[in-house]
Design a protein around this motif. Sequence first.
Motif, PDB file in Angstrom:
ATOM      1  N   TYR A 151       7.143  -2.130  -8.976  1.00 42.34           N
ATOM      2  CA  TYR A 151       7.972  -3.336  -8.979  1.00 42.34           C
ATOM      3  C   TYR A 151       7.191  -4.569  -8.510  1.00 42.34           C
ATOM      4  O   TYR A 151       7.779  -5.614  -8.205  1.00 42.34           O
ATOM      5  CB  TYR A 151       9.210  -3.129  -8.089  1.00 42.34           C
ATOM      6  N   CYS A 152       5.854  -4.456  -8.412  1.00 42.70           N
ATOM      7  CA  CYS A 152       5.004  -5.580  -7.978  1.00 42.70           C
ATOM      8  C   CYS A 152       5.069  -6.702  -9.016  1.00 42.70           C
ATOM      9  O   CYS A 152       5.003  -6.456 -10.216  1.00 42.70           O
ATOM     10  CB  CYS A 152       3.563  -5.095  -7.823  1.00 42.70           C
ATOM     11  N   GLU A 153       5.150  -7.931  -8.521  1.00 37.40           N
ATOM     12  CA  GLU A 153       5.200  -9.071  -9.449  1.00 37.40           C
ATOM     13  C   GLU A 153       3.908  -9.268 -10.218  1.00 37.40           C
ATOM     14  O   GLU A 153       3.877  -9.937 -11.233  1.00 37.40           O
ATOM     15  CB  GLU A 153       5.477 -10.364  -8.661  1.00 37.40           C
ATOM     16  N   ALA A 170      -1.844  -3.311  -9.939  1.00 38.81           N
ATOM     17  CA  ALA A 170      -0.865  -4.043  -9.124  1.00 38.81           C
ATOM     18  C   ALA A 170      -1.660  -4.681  -7.992  1.00 38.81           C
ATOM     19  O   ALA A 170      -2.819  -4.308  -7.746  1.00 38.81           O
ATOM     20  CB  ALA A 170       0.207  -3.108  -8.568  1.00 38.81           C
ATOM     21  N   CYS A 171      -1.055  -5.656  -7.270  1.00 41.83           N
ATOM     22  CA  CYS A 171      -1.847  -6.390  -6.267  1.00 41.83           C
ATOM     23  C   CYS A 171      -2.202  -5.505  -5.074  1.00 41.83           C
ATOM     24  O   CYS A 171      -3.225  -5.704  -4.435  1.00 41.83           O
ATOM     25  CB  CYS A 171      -1.107  -7.661  -5.843  1.00 41.83           C
ATOM     26  N   LEU A 172      -1.329  -4.531  -4.758  1.00 41.64           N
ATOM     27  CA  LEU A 172      -1.500  -3.602  -3.635  1.00 41.64           C
ATOM     28  C   LEU A 172      -1.510  -4.303  -2.269  1.00 41.64           C
ATOM     29  O   LEU A 172      -1.899  -3.724  -1.264  1.00 41.64           O
ATOM     30  CB  LEU A 172      -2.756  -2.729  -3.800  1.00 41.64           C
ATOM     31  N   LYS A 173      -1.059  -5.571  -2.252  1.00 42.72           N
ATOM     32  CA  LYS A 173      -1.031  -6.324  -0.989  1.00 42.72           C
ATOM     33  C   LYS A 173       0.376  -6.783  -0.633  1.00 42.72           C
ATOM     34  O   LYS A 173       0.654  -7.092   0.517  1.00 42.72           O
ATOM     35  CB  LYS A 173      -1.904  -7.581  -1.120  1.00 42.72           C
ATOM     36  N   CYS A 174       1.255  -6.912  -1.605  1.00 41.61           N
ATOM     37  CA  CYS A 174       2.584  -7.474  -1.336  1.00 41.61           C
ATOM     38  C   CYS A 174       3.469  -6.417  -0.659  1.00 41.61           C
ATOM     39  O   CYS A 174       3.119  -5.239  -0.578  1.00 41.61           O
ATOM     40  CB  CYS A 174       3.215  -7.963  -2.632  1.00 41.61           C
ATOM     41  N   ASP A 175       4.635  -6.849  -0.184  1.00 40.33           N
ATOM     42  CA  ASP A 175       5.543  -5.922   0.507  1.00 40.33           C
ATOM     43  C   ASP A 175       5.970  -4.780  -0.397  1.00 40.33           C
ATOM     44  O   ASP A 175       6.111  -3.637   0.047  1.00 40.33           O
ATOM     45  CB  ASP A 175       6.795  -6.679   0.986  1.00 40.33           C
ATOM     46  N   ARG A 176       6.183  -5.080  -1.677  1.00 33.21           N
ATOM     47  CA  ARG A 176       6.590  -4.024  -2.609  1.00 33.21           C
ATOM     48  C   ARG A 176       5.485  -2.985  -2.739  1.00 33.21           C
ATOM     49  O   ARG A 176       5.730  -1.783  -2.665  1.00 33.21           O
ATOM     50  CB  ARG A 176       6.946  -4.632  -3.964  1.00 33.21           C
ATOM     51  N   CYS A 177       4.265  -3.454  -2.948  1.00 29.97           N
ATOM     52  CA  CYS A 177       3.140  -2.523  -3.079  1.00 29.97           C
ATOM     53  C   CYS A 177       2.953  -1.708  -1.802  1.00 29.97           C
ATOM     54  O   CYS A 177       2.756  -0.494  -1.846  1.00 29.97           O
ATOM     55  CB  CYS A 177       1.857  -3.277  -3.392  1.00 29.97           C
ATOM     56  N   LYS A 178       3.053  -2.383  -0.651  1.00 28.24           N
ATOM     57  CA  LYS A 178       2.788  -1.685   0.611  1.00 28.24           C
ATOM     58  C   LYS A 178       3.870  -0.681   0.965  1.00 28.24           C
ATOM     59  O   LYS A 178       3.673   0.155   1.844  1.00 28.24           O
ATOM     60  CB  LYS A 178       2.643  -2.719   1.738  1.00 28.24           C
TER      61      LYS A 178
END
Length: 360
Positions: free
Chosen positions: A113-115, A99-107
């Motif tokens: 649920y990361c895009e 996952a990107c681990l940077k978006c609001d969902r990841c954080k």
Amino acid sequence: MSYPQEFQGIAILDHKEYLHPKKVNFPPKVFGDHDVDIKVECCGVCGSDHHFAKGNWGDVPKPLVCGHEIIGKVVKVGDNCETGVKVGDRVGVGAECFACLKCDRCKSDNEQYCEHQVWTLSKAYEDGYVSKGGFANYVRVHEHFAIPIPENLDSVTSAPLMCGGITVFSPLLRNGCGPGKKVGIMGIGGIGHMGIMLAKAMGAEVYAISRSNAKKEDALKLGADHYIATKEEADWDTKYKDALDLVVICAGSLSDIDLERLPTIMNIGGKIVSIAAPEASEKIVLNPLGLLGVSISNSVIGSRKEIIQLLKLASEKNIKPWVETLPISEAGVAEAFGRMDTGDVKFRFTMVDYDKELSN
Ligand SMILES: [Zn+2]
Ligand SMILES: [Zn+2]
């Protein structure tokens, strides 16, 4: 060629031939500096492996290497890994490998649920490489998704926790399952049987809900306090009216679930959460007035943080899913999928004997 240039696994090469998988060699993804390589010790077989293999979610790229309830030993660690993962650690990998681990969902610990997330099998990374799962000698995943397994947990019985277990644990955790709560687990199969154990271990009063009484004895052994057989008790909805705070529907599909009557057994504020990932064409029909005061949603797997909580609970409460082992081989994978076609599993398969069949 062999590891690390090539991995070897048991793959589906044609959806129509899903009961005739083949042993294949394949290149892994390019090794990233946050990646780890894991030598697979064993791997559970999940309903979604079965869906993918049969082509229920469409025609996916081949070879299709299933398996996303992986436990194994770390053999290589990327230069920039920062979770503390080390060569030799025993780790588990579930259904998500990036996952990107940077978006609001990841954080916010919602990386499932990361895009930009990548499933452990059959999903393309940004560079186009399609992920391959744990029916293979090695897997290569982002370190965030390689979770340490507590020492006292046995690999074979713990493997199913990595997808099936977390899939039911996350909605239990997020919806207040605990002491003083009345929690229903609807559908007693691979995931549901873990749901009963986990809800009980979390301190709830547990209602196992199934169509017939066929699974009553097992459900009570697993820790259920009550058993509701919806096809055998005509008045189940009035009998248990307002009884429950939370129901997690652990069925693979919602087509057989009576969503007209189910809300009546929920108290006001009650929550119905489905974890179903059915065939792509399935739709649900709901009567809005039947949902007065009751909410309904769908959930998918869980975050790293939740998986760590789940493994801690399993370790402390000695939770052992009911597992039947099969050898990882063309015949073994064929047997797993063939028996899942008829529901002939109590309650989860774990593939084993990797060193006997696959190259090192
Ligand atoms: Zn799964
Ligand atoms: Zn993200």
